[in-house]
Design a protein around this motif. Structure first.
Motif, short mmCIF file in Angstrom:
data_model
loop_
_atom_site.label_atom_id
_atom_site.label_comp_id
_atom_site.label_asym_id
_atom_site.label_seq_id
_atom_site.Cartn_x
_atom_site.Cartn_y
_atom_site.Cartn_z
N GLU A 1 1.79 0.07 -10.47
CA GLU A 1 2.68 -0.80 -11.23
C GLU A 1 1.97 -1.67 -12.26
O GLU A 1 2.62 -2.37 -13.03
CB GLU A 1 3.47 -1.68 -10.26
N MET B 1 2.87 0.45 2.84
CA MET B 1 1.47 0.66 2.51
C MET B 1 0.59 0.18 3.66
O MET B 1 0.84 -0.88 4.24
CB MET B 1 1.11 -0.12 1.24
N ARG C 1 0.03 0.63 -6.12
CA ARG C 1 1.38 1.17 -6.26
C ARG C 1 1.63 1.77 -7.65
O ARG C 1 2.71 2.29 -7.92
CB ARG C 1 2.41 0.07 -5.99
N ASN D 1 2.11 -10.12 2.14
CA ASN D 1 2.64 -9.30 1.05
C ASN D 1 3.69 -8.33 1.59
O ASN D 1 3.41 -7.52 2.48
CB ASN D 1 1.49 -8.54 0.38
N ARG D 2 4.87 -8.35 1.05
CA ARG D 2 5.97 -7.53 1.55
C ARG D 2 5.72 -6.04 1.36
O ARG D 2 6.34 -5.22 2.05
CB ARG D 2 7.28 -7.91 0.85
N GLU D 3 4.83 -5.68 0.44
CA GLU D 3 4.55 -4.27 0.20
C GLU D 3 3.53 -3.69 1.18
O GLU D 3 3.33 -2.48 1.23
CB GLU D 3 4.03 -4.07 -1.23
N VAL D 4 2.87 -4.56 1.94
CA VAL D 4 1.88 -4.11 2.92
C VAL D 4 2.56 -4.00 4.28
O VAL D 4 2.91 -5.00 4.91
CB VAL D 4 0.69 -5.08 2.99
N GLY D 5 2.74 -2.77 4.73
CA GLY D 5 3.44 -2.56 5.99
C GLY D 5 2.57 -2.79 7.20
O GLY D 5 3.05 -3.25 8.24
N VAL E 1 -2.47 -4.81 -4.85
CA VAL E 1 -1.38 -4.03 -4.27
C VAL E 1 -0.55 -3.39 -5.37
O VAL E 1 -0.15 -2.22 -5.29
CB VAL E 1 -0.51 -4.91 -3.36
N ASP E 2 -0.30 -4.14 -6.44
CA ASP E 2 0.44 -3.58 -7.58
C ASP E 2 -0.32 -2.43 -8.22
O ASP E 2 0.28 -1.43 -8.65
CB ASP E 2 0.71 -4.67 -8.62
#
Length: 334
Positions: free
Chosen positions: A296, A1, A294, A22-26, A290-291
């Motif tokens: 979620e 992301m 996504r 945050n691991r989901e933020v690239g 972030v969730d």
């Protein structure tokens, strides 16, 4: 992301670091009216600097985080909506109701996500208080006391831009009061004092304020705030019911001393400000965003929630000026 962040001041820098963890933020793209400030942040966390706001909306980001000066919030929310992008924005949407309602109409017409930054909803103490109210542990709630006390005033130049103590500061208490109790405010009676530094009088603002609020189930609530609490940053809520009562924000860093011989000692390291006091909550609200992006989880604090809190602040300001009780029915909601 890939997330675009607009505004790299104090709270923007804090949010950028949280997103970077945050691991989901690239990747993170940042911009600021002060390019040097944006580059300093980007160098520290490995982000990309966009030359301006336009690039945030054309460089293919998946979501936008707005941490600019308040005057830019509504316009940027509208741009994000028109671009079809989910957005997280620090409160408020705007400093007035027309600006707030116009931005909300854009979001709702576009069908996009707007999550507002009312971080107290993610604080462990307030979350527990909400659960205890909802499960009946306190019994029938009859009294709530909310307070926010800043250790020192903001810069004089900020005051005319802030919207005043009710809209800028107490709006957090109004939001969390609704969220914890699950009730709506019916009417308010508010007063304020500008007896402190002259800059408050010059800005038409007050340095200390109090409001009595009646909730729709008969619960009475008070909300107080001051810019002049030399002991430290103090944010608390007390909830009293027929069975029990609890306090949020009471720990070994609360800047209050007891006069009782056997009372607890004064805090050795009182909270110096909001970032330190609410650091985990700020982190958690961005994890939630972030969730949401996504798909979620549901939006935990949408723009209508911000509108409700602003309407209470508007009612308090009207009450202070006209020295009378004000019904929330007097404040437009559409």
């Amino acid at each position: 992301m890939r997330i675009g962040l607009i505004g790299t001041g104090r709270i923007g820098t804090f949010h950028a670091a949280a997103l970077n963890r945050n691991r989901e933020v690239g990747s993170l793209v940042v911009t600021d009216a002060d390019p040097g400030r944006a580059h300093t942040l980007a160098d520290r966390i490995g982000a990309t600097v966009a030359p301006g706001v336009d690039e945030i909306f054309t460089w293919g980001v998946d979501a936008v985080v707005i941490t600019t000066a308040t005057s830019a919030h509504a316009e940027l929310i509208g741009r994000a909506a028109r671009a079809g992008l989910p957005v997280f924005c620090e409160k408020p949407i705007a400093l007035d109701l027309p600006g707030t309602l116009a931005a909300l109409r854009e979001v709702e017409a576009a069908g996009t996500v707007l999550q507002m930054g009312f971080q107290r909803r993610f604080d462990a103490g307030y979350t527990t208080a909400r659960a205890w109210v909802r499960d009946g542990r306190l019994g029938r709630l009859h009294t709530v006391r909310a307070m926010t006390s800043d250790p020192a005033p903001p810069p004089a130049a900020y005051l005319p831009l802030s919207g005043g103590l009710y809209r800028d500061c107490l709006v957090h208490d109004f939001d969390i009061l609704r969220w914890v109790t699950g009730r709506e405010v019916l009417d308010v009676y508010a007063a304020g004092s500008d007896a402190g530094p002259a800059m408050f009088r010059e800005a038409g603002d007050v340095d200390t304020a109090a409001a009595l609020l009646t909730l729709d189930d008969g619960t009475l609530a008070t909300a107080t705030a001051t810019r002049l609490n030399g002991a430290g940053y103090d944010v608390r809520m007390e909830l009293a019911g027929e069975r029990d009562q609890v306090a949020v924000g009471l720990d070994d860093r609360t800047p209050i001393a007891s006069t009782e011989p056997a009372g607890p000692p004064a805090a050795d390291k009182p909270w110096p400000g909001f970032l330190e006091r609410f650091a985990p909550a700020y982190e958690a609200e961005l994890v939630a965003f972030v969730d949401v992006v996504r798909g979620e989880r549901d939006n935990p604090c949408d723009g209508r929630e911000a509108l409700h809190a602003l309407r209470i602040a508007e009612a308090c300001e009207l009450s202070r000026r006209e020295r009378r009780a004000v019904s929330l029915g007097e404040i437009p909601d559409a």
